[in-house]
Design an enzyme around this catalytic site. Structure first.
Site, PDB file in Angstrom:
ATOM      1  N   ARG A   1      40.661 -27.317 -12.245  1.00  0.00           N
ATOM      2  CA  ARG A   1      39.667 -26.304 -11.856  1.00  0.00           C
ATOM      3  C   ARG A   1      40.246 -25.283 -10.879  1.00  0.00           C
ATOM      4  O   ARG A   1      39.885 -24.099 -10.923  1.00  0.00           O
ATOM      5  CB  ARG A   1      38.410 -26.988 -11.305  1.00  0.00           C
ATOM      6  CG  ARG A   1      37.549 -27.544 -12.441  1.00  0.00           C
ATOM      7  CD  ARG A   1      36.436 -28.406 -11.943  1.00  0.00           C
ATOM      8  NE  ARG A   1      35.475 -28.743 -12.997  1.00  0.00           N
ATOM      9  CZ  ARG A   1      34.574 -29.709 -12.892  1.00  0.00           C
ATOM     10  NH1 ARG A   1      34.513 -30.438 -11.785  1.00  0.00           N
ATOM     11  NH2 ARG A   1      33.736 -29.950 -13.878  1.00  0.00           N
TER      12      ARG A   1
ATOM     13  N   TYR B   1      23.444 -32.685 -21.498  1.00  0.00           N
ATOM     14  CA  TYR B   1      23.296 -32.601 -20.038  1.00  0.00           C
ATOM     15  C   TYR B   1      21.886 -32.990 -19.584  1.00  0.00           C
ATOM     16  O   TYR B   1      21.439 -32.540 -18.527  1.00  0.00           O
ATOM     17  CB  TYR B   1      23.618 -31.176 -19.567  1.00  0.00           C
ATOM     18  CG  TYR B   1      25.090 -30.907 -19.294  1.00  0.00           C
ATOM     19  CD1 TYR B   1      25.806 -31.657 -18.353  1.00  0.00           C
ATOM     20  CD2 TYR B   1      25.764 -29.877 -19.934  1.00  0.00           C
ATOM     21  CE1 TYR B   1      27.153 -31.395 -18.080  1.00  0.00           C
ATOM     22  CE2 TYR B   1      27.113 -29.604 -19.662  1.00  0.00           C
ATOM     23  CZ  TYR B   1      27.798 -30.369 -18.733  1.00  0.00           C
ATOM     24  OH  TYR B   1      29.121 -30.104 -18.446  1.00  0.00           O
TER      25      TYR B   1
ATOM     26  N   ARG C   1      38.667 -37.241 -13.223  1.00  0.00           N
ATOM     27  CA  ARG C   1      37.874 -36.521 -12.213  1.00  0.00           C
ATOM     28  C   ARG C   1      38.793 -35.943 -11.133  1.00  0.00           C
ATOM     29  O   ARG C   1      38.603 -34.833 -10.657  1.00  0.00           O
ATOM     30  CB  ARG C   1      36.831 -37.459 -11.581  1.00  0.00           C
ATOM     31  CG  ARG C   1      35.836 -38.058 -12.560  1.00  0.00           C
ATOM     32  CD  ARG C   1      34.737 -37.138 -12.975  1.00  0.00           C
ATOM     33  NE  ARG C   1      33.951 -36.671 -11.857  1.00  0.00           N
ATOM     34  CZ  ARG C   1      32.892 -35.873 -11.993  1.00  0.00           C
ATOM     35  NH1 ARG C   1      32.514 -35.464 -13.198  1.00  0.00           N
ATOM     36  NH2 ARG C   1      32.213 -35.475 -10.951  1.00  0.00           N
TER      37      ARG C   1
ATOM     38  N   LYS D   1      35.628 -26.331 -21.640  1.00  0.00           N
ATOM     39  CA  LYS D   1      34.381 -25.555 -21.698  1.00  0.00           C
ATOM     40  C   LYS D   1      34.615 -24.141 -22.254  1.00  0.00           C
ATOM     41  O   LYS D   1      35.756 -23.655 -22.308  1.00  0.00           O
ATOM     42  CB  LYS D   1      33.765 -25.501 -20.292  1.00  0.00           C
ATOM     43  CG  LYS D   1      33.304 -26.876 -19.778  1.00  0.00           C
ATOM     44  CD  LYS D   1      32.567 -26.759 -18.444  1.00  0.00           C
ATOM     45  CE  LYS D   1      32.066 -28.100 -17.958  1.00  0.00           C
ATOM     46  NZ  LYS D   1      31.304 -28.005 -16.682  1.00  0.00           N
TER      47      LYS D   1
ATOM     48  N   GLU E   1      28.558 -40.102 -23.868  1.00  0.00           N
ATOM     49  CA  GLU E   1      29.115 -38.782 -24.172  1.00  0.00           C
ATOM     50  C   GLU E   1      30.079 -38.834 -25.361  1.00  0.00           C
ATOM     51  O   GLU E   1      30.091 -37.928 -26.199  1.00  0.00           O
ATOM     52  CB  GLU E   1      29.788 -38.218 -22.922  1.00  0.00           C
ATOM     53  CG  GLU E   1      28.741 -37.879 -21.847  1.00  0.00           C
ATOM     54  CD  GLU E   1      29.324 -37.461 -20.511  1.00  0.00           C
ATOM     55  OE1 GLU E   1      30.568 -37.493 -20.330  1.00  0.00           O
ATOM     56  OE2 GLU E   1      28.524 -37.084 -19.630  1.00  0.00           O
TER      57      GLU E   1
ATOM     58  N   THR F   1      33.752 -29.620  -8.447  1.00  0.00           N
ATOM     59  CA  THR F   1      32.895 -28.814  -9.326  1.00  0.00           C
ATOM     60  C   THR F   1      33.047 -27.321  -9.044  1.00  0.00           C
ATOM     61  O   THR F   1      33.186 -26.509  -9.959  1.00  0.00           O
ATOM     62  CB  THR F   1      31.414 -29.222  -9.129  1.00  0.00           C
ATOM     63  OG1 THR F   1      31.317 -30.636  -9.250  1.00  0.00           O
ATOM     64  CG2 THR F   1      30.520 -28.554 -10.156  1.00  0.00           C
TER      65      THR F   1
ATOM     66  N   PHE G   1      19.950 -25.272 -12.109  1.00  0.00           N
ATOM     67  CA  PHE G   1      20.973 -24.603 -12.926  1.00  0.00           C
ATOM     68  C   PHE G   1      20.953 -25.046 -14.391  1.00  0.00           C
ATOM     69  O   PHE G   1      21.803 -24.628 -15.180  1.00  0.00           O
ATOM     70  CB  PHE G   1      22.376 -24.810 -12.322  1.00  0.00           C
ATOM     71  CG  PHE G   1      22.781 -26.263 -12.140  1.00  0.00           C
ATOM     72  CD1 PHE G   1      23.234 -27.028 -13.201  1.00  0.00           C
ATOM     73  CD2 PHE G   1      22.737 -26.848 -10.880  1.00  0.00           C
ATOM     74  CE1 PHE G   1      23.617 -28.353 -13.036  1.00  0.00           C
ATOM     75  CE2 PHE G   1      23.115 -28.175 -10.699  1.00  0.00           C
ATOM     76  CZ  PHE G   1      23.558 -28.926 -11.784  1.00  0.00           C
TER      77      PHE G   1
ATOM     78  N   HIS H   1      34.886 -30.465 -18.332  1.00  0.00           N
ATOM     79  CA  HIS H   1      33.945 -31.543 -18.018  1.00  0.00           C
ATOM     80  C   HIS H   1      34.676 -32.869 -18.067  1.00  0.00           C
ATOM     81  O   HIS H   1      35.596 -33.043 -18.870  1.00  0.00           O
ATOM     82  CB  HIS H   1      32.808 -31.569 -19.054  1.00  0.00           C
ATOM     83  CG  HIS H   1      32.046 -32.857 -19.055  1.00  0.00           C
ATOM     84  ND1 HIS H   1      31.048 -33.128 -18.156  1.00  0.00           N
ATOM     85  CD2 HIS H   1      32.172 -33.980 -19.818  1.00  0.00           C
ATOM     86  CE1 HIS H   1      30.583 -34.357 -18.373  1.00  0.00           C
ATOM     87  NE2 HIS H   1      31.255 -34.884 -19.382  1.00  0.00           N
TER      88      HIS H   1
ATOM     89  N   ASN I   1      33.468 -23.636 -15.035  1.00  0.00           N
ATOM     90  CA  ASN I   1      34.532 -24.370 -14.332  1.00  0.00           C
ATOM     91  C   ASN I   1      35.480 -25.124 -15.258  1.00  0.00           C
ATOM     92  O   ASN I   1      36.056 -26.140 -14.880  1.00  0.00           O
ATOM     93  CB  ASN I   1      33.930 -25.260 -13.250  1.00  0.00           C
ATOM     94  CG  ASN I   1      32.970 -26.290 -13.810  1.00  0.00           C
ATOM     95  OD1 ASN I   1      32.796 -26.383 -15.026  1.00  0.00           O
ATOM     96  ND2 ASN I   1      32.361 -27.069 -12.939  1.00  0.00           N
TER      97      ASN I   1
HETATM   98  P1  RTP Z   1      30.792 -31.997 -15.283  1.00  0.00           P
HETATM   99  O1  RTP Z   1      29.581 -32.915 -15.400  1.00  0.00           O
HETATM  100  O2  RTP Z   1      30.691 -30.785 -16.196  1.00  0.00           O
HETATM  101  O3  RTP Z   1      32.077 -32.742 -15.485  1.00  0.00           O
HETATM  102  O4  RTP Z   1      30.874 -31.408 -13.794  1.00  0.00           O
HETATM  103  P2  RTP Z   1      30.632 -32.143 -12.412  1.00  0.00           P
HETATM  104  O5  RTP Z   1      30.358 -33.608 -12.642  1.00  0.00           O
HETATM  105  O6  RTP Z   1      31.742 -31.770 -11.514  1.00  0.00           O
HETATM  106  O7  RTP Z   1      29.311 -31.418 -11.900  1.00  0.00           O
HETATM  107  P3  RTP Z   1      27.766 -31.776 -12.184  1.00  0.00           P
HETATM  108  O8  RTP Z   1      27.082 -31.868 -10.863  1.00  0.00           O
HETATM  109  O9  RTP Z   1      27.653 -32.940 -13.123  1.00  0.00           O
HETATM  110  O10 RTP Z   1      27.255 -30.449 -12.883  1.00  0.00           O
HETATM  111  C1  RTP Z   1      27.433 -30.247 -14.256  1.00  0.00           C
HETATM  112  C2  RTP Z   1      27.881 -28.833 -14.488  1.00  0.00           C
HETATM  113  O11 RTP Z   1      26.807 -27.938 -14.163  1.00  0.00           O
HETATM  114  C3  RTP Z   1      27.337 -26.714 -13.667  1.00  0.00           C
HETATM  115  N1  RTP Z   1      26.837 -26.508 -12.315  1.00  0.00           N
HETATM  116  N2  RTP Z   1      26.359 -25.364 -11.902  1.00  0.00           N
HETATM  117  N3  RTP Z   1      25.219 -23.317 -10.345  1.00  0.00           N
HETATM  118  C4  RTP Z   1      25.409 -24.494  -9.805  1.00  0.00           C
HETATM  119  O12 RTP Z   1      25.131 -24.746  -8.646  1.00  0.00           O
HETATM  120  C5  RTP Z   1      25.998 -25.540 -10.640  1.00  0.00           C
HETATM  121  N4  RTP Z   1      26.230 -26.781 -10.256  1.00  0.00           N
HETATM  122  C6  RTP Z   1      26.763 -27.386 -11.327  1.00  0.00           C
HETATM  123  C7  RTP Z   1      28.853 -26.840 -13.698  1.00  0.00           C
HETATM  124  O13 RTP Z   1      29.329 -26.334 -14.949  1.00  0.00           O
HETATM  125  C8  RTP Z   1      29.035 -28.341 -13.599  1.00  0.00           C
HETATM  126  O14 RTP Z   1      30.300 -28.721 -14.044  1.00  0.00           O
HETATM  127 MG    MG Z   2      28.938 -34.301 -14.023  1.00  0.00          MG
END
Ligand code: RTP
Ligand code: MG
Length: 138
Positions: free
Chosen positions: A103, A50, A86, A10, A127, A92, A58, A116, A113
Site C-alpha cells: 500500500r 463486503y 496483512r 483492487k 472469501e 489501510t 464508507f 485486499h 488502496n
Molecule cells: P481490506 O478488507 O480491503 O483488506 O482492507 P482493510 O482490512 O485494511 O480495511 P477494512 O477496515 O476492512 O476496510 C475495507 C476497505 O474499505 C475501504 N475503506 N474506506 N473511507 C474510509 O474511511 C475507508 N475505510 C476503509 C478500503 O478500501 C478498505 O480497504
Molecule cells: Mg478488511
C-alpha cells in the site's frame, strides 16, 4: 503449517498497471499463487463480499469502487499466510503504511488502496468460496 489466504488486486491498481508489480511483491515474499483470475463484479456482488461493513459510512462508496473495473482475486499459500499478507499490504490508509509495503508503494488513498487481504481464517474461507470453486483450488 502452511495456510491459505484470499487477496484481491483492487480496480485502482489494475487501472494504473500495477498488477504484475504487485504479484511480483507477493511472490518475492514467499507466497505461492494457488488461483488467480480477472473479472469485473457488480455492485451487488461487491456488497455481498463486503457485507461485514454494511453499516459503515464508507460502504456505498467502497462497493461502487470495487465494482468500477476489473479486479484480480487471488488465493495465496504460505506459512502464516493470513498475518504475513496483512503485514506485506501495510495499513489501510497508505499515509500510515510502513515503508516497503504494497500500500505504501501502490495505494492512492484510504479507499483506493490497491489490495485486499483476509483478516482471519473464517473470513479467508468465506472469501475464497465467494470467488473460486473447489476445482479451481488444486
Ligand atoms: P481490506 O478488507 O480491503 O483488506 O482492507 P482493510 O482490512 O485494511 O480495511 P477494512 O477496515 O476492512 O476496510 C475495507 C476497505 O474499505 C475501504 N475503506 N474506506 N473511507 C474510509 O474511511 C475507508 N475505510 C476503509 C478500503 O478500501 C478498505 O480497504
Ligand atoms: Mg478488511
Amino acid at each position: 503449517m502452511s495456510q491459505r489466504t484470499f487477496s484481491i488486486i483492487k480496480p485502482d491498481a489494475v487501472r494504473k498497471g500495477y498488477t504484475a508489480a504487485i504479484l511480483a511483491e507477493i511472490e518475492k515474499a514467499g507466497f505461492k499463487i494457488i488461483a488467480i483470475k480477472k473479472l469485473s463484479i457488480s455492485k451487488s456482488q461487491a456488497e455481498g463480499f463486503y457485507y461485514v461493513h454494511k453499516e459503515r459510512p464508507f460502504f456505498d462508496s467502497l462497493t461502487s469502487f470495487m465494482s468500477s473495473g476489473p479486479i484480480f482475486p487471488l488465493v495465496l499459500e504460505k506459512e502464516n499466510a493470513i498475518a504475513d499478507l496483512r503485514k506485506l499490504m501495510g495499513a489501510t490508509n497508505p499515509a500510515n503504511a510502513e515503508e516497503g509495503t504494497i500500500r505504501k508503494k501502490f495505494a492512492g488513498s484510504i479507499e483506493e488502496n490497491a489490495i485486499h487481504g483476509s483478516d482471519a481464517e473464517d473470513t479467508a474461507k468465506f472469501e475464497i468460496g465467494y470467488f473460486f470453486a473447489g476445482y479451481e483450488l488444486a
